[in-house]
Design a protein around this motif. Structure first.
Motif, PDB file in Angstrom:
ATOM      1  N   LEU A  27     -29.138 -30.692  40.962  1.00 46.66           N
ATOM      2  CA  LEU A  27     -28.962 -31.953  40.489  1.00 46.66           C
ATOM      3  C   LEU A  27     -28.139 -32.321  41.382  1.00 46.66           C
ATOM      4  N   LEU A  28     -26.982 -31.345  40.624  1.00 46.48           N
ATOM      5  CA  LEU A  28     -25.571 -31.920  41.193  1.00 46.48           C
ATOM      6  C   LEU A  28     -25.291 -32.189  42.572  1.00 46.48           C
ATOM      7  N   ALA A  29     -25.945 -31.183  43.497  1.00 42.05           N
ATOM      8  CA  ALA A  29     -25.890 -31.542  44.819  1.00 42.05           C
ATOM      9  C   ALA A  29     -26.439 -32.784  45.568  1.00 42.05           C
ATOM     10  N   VAL A  30     -27.611 -33.117  44.784  1.00 48.55           N
ATOM     11  CA  VAL A  30     -28.456 -34.239  45.450  1.00 48.55           C
ATOM     12  C   VAL A  30     -27.825 -35.889  44.780  1.00 48.55           C
ATOM     13  N   ALA A  31     -26.969 -35.545  43.373  1.00 50.44           N
ATOM     14  CA  ALA A  31     -25.664 -36.958  42.874  1.00 50.44           C
ATOM     15  C   ALA A  31     -24.304 -36.978  43.714  1.00 50.44           C
ATOM     16  N   VAL A  32     -24.701 -35.538  43.692  1.00 51.67           N
ATOM     17  CA  VAL A  32     -22.605 -35.832  44.212  1.00 51.67           C
ATOM     18  C   VAL A  32     -22.190 -34.649  45.318  1.00 51.67           C
ATOM     19  N   PHE A  33     -22.886 -33.712  45.264  1.00 54.31           N
ATOM     20  CA  PHE A  33     -22.817 -32.866  46.653  1.00 54.31           C
ATOM     21  C   PHE A  33     -23.519 -31.750  47.452  1.00 54.31           C
ATOM     22  N   PRO A  34     -23.624 -33.358  48.337  1.00 61.52           N
ATOM     23  CA  PRO A  34     -24.707 -33.433  49.408  1.00 61.52           C
ATOM     24  C   PRO A  34     -24.671 -32.341  50.690  1.00 61.52           C
ATOM     25  N   THR A  35     -23.165 -31.794  50.589  1.00 65.55           N
ATOM     26  CA  THR A  35     -23.324 -30.995  51.746  1.00 65.55           C
ATOM     27  C   THR A  35     -22.753 -29.677  51.328  1.00 65.55           C
ATOM     28  N   ALA A  36     -23.299 -28.043  52.361  1.00 63.18           N
ATOM     29  CA  ALA A  36     -23.804 -27.522  51.692  1.00 63.18           C
ATOM     30  C   ALA A  36     -22.237 -26.522  52.442  1.00 63.18           C
ATOM     31  N   MET A  37     -22.050 -25.815  51.270  1.00 61.43           N
ATOM     32  CA  MET A  37     -20.447 -25.223  51.984  1.00 61.43           C
ATOM     33  C   MET A  37     -20.219 -24.433  52.476  1.00 61.43           C
ATOM     34  N   TYR A  38     -18.691 -23.380  52.406  1.00 62.49           N
ATOM     35  CA  TYR A  38     -19.132 -22.214  54.134  1.00 62.49           C
ATOM     36  C   TYR A  38     -20.246 -21.096  54.617  1.00 62.49           C
ATOM     37  N   ASP A  39     -19.829 -21.000  53.152  1.00 60.81           N
ATOM     38  CA  ASP A  39     -20.522 -19.687  53.747  1.00 60.81           C
ATOM     39  C   ASP A  39     -22.478 -19.439  54.202  1.00 60.81           C
ATOM     40  N   THR A  40     -22.753 -21.082  53.372  1.00 62.77           N
ATOM     41  CA  THR A  40     -23.923 -21.660  53.222  1.00 62.77           C
ATOM     42  C   THR A  40     -24.187 -22.395  54.602  1.00 62.77           C
ATOM     43  N   ARG A  41     -23.365 -22.669  55.043  1.00 62.17           N
ATOM     44  CA  ARG A  41     -23.896 -23.079  56.350  1.00 62.17           C
ATOM     45  C   ARG A  41     -23.494 -22.348  57.247  1.00 62.17           C
ATOM     46  N   GLU A  42     -22.449 -21.018  57.216  1.00 60.21           N
ATOM     47  CA  GLU A  42     -22.381 -20.151  58.137  1.00 60.21           C
ATOM     48  C   GLU A  42     -24.102 -19.265  58.312  1.00 60.21           C
ATOM     49  N   LEU A  43     -24.665 -18.790  57.088  1.00 61.12           N
ATOM     50  CA  LEU A  43     -25.549 -18.273  56.715  1.00 61.12           C
ATOM     51  C   LEU A  43     -26.857 -19.458  57.678  1.00 61.12           C
ATOM     52  N   ILE A  44     -26.797 -20.966  57.836  1.00 61.94           N
ATOM     53  CA  ILE A  44     -27.769 -21.246  58.251  1.00 61.94           C
ATOM     54  C   ILE A  44     -28.137 -20.863  59.784  1.00 61.94           C
ATOM     55  N   ALA A  45     -26.315 -20.763  60.539  1.00 56.75           N
ATOM     56  CA  ALA A  45     -25.707 -21.252  62.208  1.00 56.75           C
ATOM     57  C   ALA A  45     -26.755 -19.695  62.733  1.00 56.75           C
ATOM     58  N   TRP A  46     -26.045 -18.411  61.146  1.00 58.69           N
ATOM     59  CA  TRP A  46     -26.878 -17.320  62.203  1.00 58.69           C
ATOM     60  C   TRP A  46     -28.377 -17.066  61.878  1.00 58.69           C
ATOM     61  N   GLY A  47     -29.344 -17.802  60.329  1.00 57.70           N
ATOM     62  CA  GLY A  47     -30.407 -17.866  60.271  1.00 57.70           C
ATOM     63  C   GLY A  47     -31.568 -18.291  61.393  1.00 57.70           C
ATOM     64  N   ARG A  48     -31.057 -19.047  62.359  1.00 58.63           N
ATOM     65  CA  ARG A  48     -31.481 -20.118  63.446  1.00 58.63           C
ATOM     66  C   ARG A  48     -31.500 -18.586  64.485  1.00 58.63           C
ATOM     67  N   GLU A  49     -31.082 -17.564  64.422  1.00 58.59           N
ATOM     68  CA  GLU A  49     -30.898 -16.822  65.566  1.00 58.59           C
ATOM     69  C   GLU A  49     -31.533 -15.750  65.259  1.00 58.59           C
ATOM     70  N   PHE A  50     -32.123 -15.638  63.851  1.00 60.11           N
ATOM     71  CA  PHE A  50     -32.290 -14.812  63.101  1.00 60.11           C
ATOM     72  C   PHE A  50     -31.744 -13.518  63.584  1.00 60.11           C
ATOM     73  N   PRO A  51     -30.988 -12.644  63.921  1.00 60.03           N
ATOM     74  CA  PRO A  51     -30.659 -11.108  64.297  1.00 60.03           C
ATOM     75  C   PRO A  51     -30.923  -9.975  63.008  1.00 60.03           C
ATOM     76  N   ILE A  52     -31.215  -9.247  63.723  1.00 64.50           N
ATOM     77  CA  ILE A  52     -31.466  -8.160  63.189  1.00 64.50           C
ATOM     78  C   ILE A  52     -29.769  -7.617  62.368  1.00 64.50           C
ATOM     79  N   VAL A  53     -28.875  -7.928  62.870  1.00 63.78           N
ATOM     80  CA  VAL A  53     -27.870  -7.873  62.477  1.00 63.78           C
ATOM     81  C   VAL A  53     -26.689  -9.201  63.078  1.00 63.78           C
ATOM     82  N   THR A  54     -25.654  -9.197  62.119  1.00 68.54           N
ATOM     83  CA  THR A  54     -24.593 -10.111  62.285  1.00 68.54           C
ATOM     84  C   THR A  54     -23.142  -9.202  62.449  1.00 68.54           C
ATOM     85  N   PRO A  55     -22.273 -10.088  62.385  1.00 63.37           N
ATOM     86  CA  PRO A  55     -21.113 -10.153  63.170  1.00 63.37           C
ATOM     87  C   PRO A  55     -20.793  -9.150  61.509  1.00 63.37           C
ATOM     88  N   PHE A  56     -21.209  -9.528  60.729  1.00 60.31           N
ATOM     89  CA  PHE A  56     -20.747  -9.554  59.125  1.00 60.31           C
ATOM     90  C   PHE A  56     -21.432  -8.773  58.225  1.00 60.31           C
TER      91      PHE A  56
END
Length: 496
Positions: A27-56
């Motif tokens: 509810l706070l994300a809907v009303a106040v904090f609509p943008t994902a934080m750094y770690d979540t942004r990163e995993l979304i970006a990497w998730g689009r590649e669906f890798p078997i291994v990641t940099p970290f």
């Protein structure tokens, strides 16, 4: 199974408060904090590649983030909702595990207290779908299915144990600490040593190893993630640095175990709860949970003190969960405990998070702002791509640069655009230098040493003069603005 009390705790109010508390960050994300934080942004970006291994990291959080992004987009609220749903699954496993060792009411109370801890409510705002949070799903599932398999010796229970063990290992490598704790309990408790003679136990191991084998092979070929894990060990660190790691563990308990541990302490002080060893016919599971927690904590402390393992307070959450599992079976209720829980504990938790949610909403919409969770990344992506399209007929292939802007704006650009922070370029198996040269890139970097960073991470690439976009933060009336500086690496052969 322990005997039930004649007067049982009403589940409805407790489950309703637990559910609403878990929904608070959504509810706070809907009303106040609509943008994902750094770690979540990163995993979304990497998730689009669906890798078997990641940099970290192991890839589980990346896979989940990629699936959610594919189905529902990059909304912070959707990511947090998915994470809270997975935490709810973990809480079901916590409850079912406790039901193997204690009464229904006791299991419900301790599941409620852990599920309404400050970590499960507020950490998802910053770390939605992060590996640390996903452990709250896999760790209790591993413990539960092992205990069920140990009791039933059914092959389906052993296979489930092997499956969840693989999920835990693919979520975060420190699952080895959980496995060490369980192994210590198996060897220490005679009734569990018999498991070593059962074929099902080895079928579980085989299942788990088979599921993680592709990742292991990939890590052997591309060792960036393994090397990143090794970087967390510092054998040269000082004694004070190692003691700081232990202090971080205790700080994690204080910050993220609240308010549950305080309520248990009050209950013991007022004699609503009493510590009593289990009778012999009820003690097997209780002792396993206790020793698993003890051995896991001992292993963690040894790693911190002997190997210099870097440990932060927010890493404590799964260890707090093990402690709740270990303590709950040894607590018994007085006759007045039921009334205390129903009339005091449940309403207190409800009021606490209601007030906290209202305060957070008012403060960050009227008096303050959060430069990351209210960052106008989607609008920035639209304007930057508009500028790009006015100059080139193809691309961009990449968004690269500093972590915050690159992943924040990059995941809001075209879905075929790859977003990578500088330091991940070398370890990302999906990065292709030819693709960048042909399709070009948007470089987003606020660091004053931009030229040096370009020479280090993208040597030989020509880039345009800096441009910038200034936009107001979202969902706040403070009027604060955010600046997005960017450069273009021109694509080959498609200028207007």
């Amino acid at each position: 199974m322990p005997n039930e009390d004649h007067s049982s705790l009403r589940r409805g109010p407790a489950l309703a408060v637990l559910g609403l508390a878990l929904l608070l960050p959504v509810l706070l994300a809907v009303a106040v904090f609509p943008t994902a934080m750094y770690d979540t942004r990163e995993l979304i970006a990497w998730g689009r590649e669906f890798p078997i291994v990641t940099p970290f990291h192991p890839p589980m959080m990346v896979w989940i983030g990629g699936i959610v992004d594919k189905l529902f987009g990059t909304s912070a609220a959707v990511m947090i909702l998915t994470g809270q749903f997975l935490i709810a699954i973990g809480l079901i496993y916590v409850y079912r595990t406790l039901r193997l060792a204690t009464t229904r009411d006791n299991a419900l109370l301790f599941t409620f207290l852990y599920g309404t801890s400050s970590y499960t409510i507020f950490a998802p705002l910053s770390f939605a779908l992060n590996a640390d949070i996903l452990q709250l799903t896999s760790w209790p599932a591993v413990v539960f299915h092992f205990l069920r398999a140990a009791q039933s010796d059914r092959m389906r229970d052993w296979i489930a144990f092997g499956f969840w063990s693989a999920v835990a290992a693919l979520t975060k490598y420190n699952a080895v600490v959980l496995f060490f704790g369980m192994a210590g309990s198996i060897l220490f408790l005679p009734c569990y040593r018999q498991i070593l003679k059962r074929p099902g136990f080895y079928a579980a191991i085989t299942t788990g190893m088979a599921l993680i084998l592709p990742h292991v092979v990939a890590v052997l070929r591309h060792s960036a993630a393994f090397e990143y894990g090794l970087d967390h060990f510092d054998f040269q660190s000082s004694l004070s640095q190692r003691l700081t790691g232990i202090a971080e563990l205790f700080a994690g308990y204080l910050a993220f175990g609240a308010p549950g541990y305080a309520i248990v302490a009050i209950g013991v002080w007022k004699r609503f709860l009493e510590f009593r060893p289990r009778k012999s016919d009820q003690s097997t599971t209780s002792r396993f949970l206790l020793f698993t927690a003890v051995f896991a904590h001992a292993a963690l402390i040894v790693l911190v003190m002997i190997t210099g393992l870097s440990f932060l307070a927010r890493f404590a959450a799964p260890y707090i969960m093990l402690t709740f599992l270990a303590v709950a079976p040894f607590m018994e209720w007085s006759q007045s405990c039921k009334g205390w829980v129903e009339r005091r504990v449940v309403p207190l938790i409800a009021g606490l998070y209601l007030v906290a949610g209202i305060i957070a909403a008012v403060v960050f919409t009227v008096f303050a702002s959060h430069s990351a969770m209210q960052e106008p990344t989607a609008e920035a992506a639209r304007l930057i791509l508009q500028d790009w399209d006015s100059k080139y007929t193809c691309g961009p292939a990449y968004f690269v640069g500093g972590r915050q802007a690159t992943y924040g704006v990059g995941i809001e650009a075209k879905r075929n655009v790859t977003a990578l922070a500088y330091r991940e370029i070398a370890g990302a198996t999906w990065y292709n230098d030819d693709k960048l040269r042909k399709g070009g890139a948007v470089v987003m970097d606020t660091d004053p040493e931009f030229k040096e960073r370009m020479a280090k991470f993208l040597p030989g690439k020509a880039y345009s003069a800096e441009r910038e976009i200034i936009l107001s933060l979202r969902r706040t009336r403070t009027g604060k603005q955010f600046t997005f500086p960017y450069h273009f690496i021109a694509p080959q052969g498609c200028s207007r």
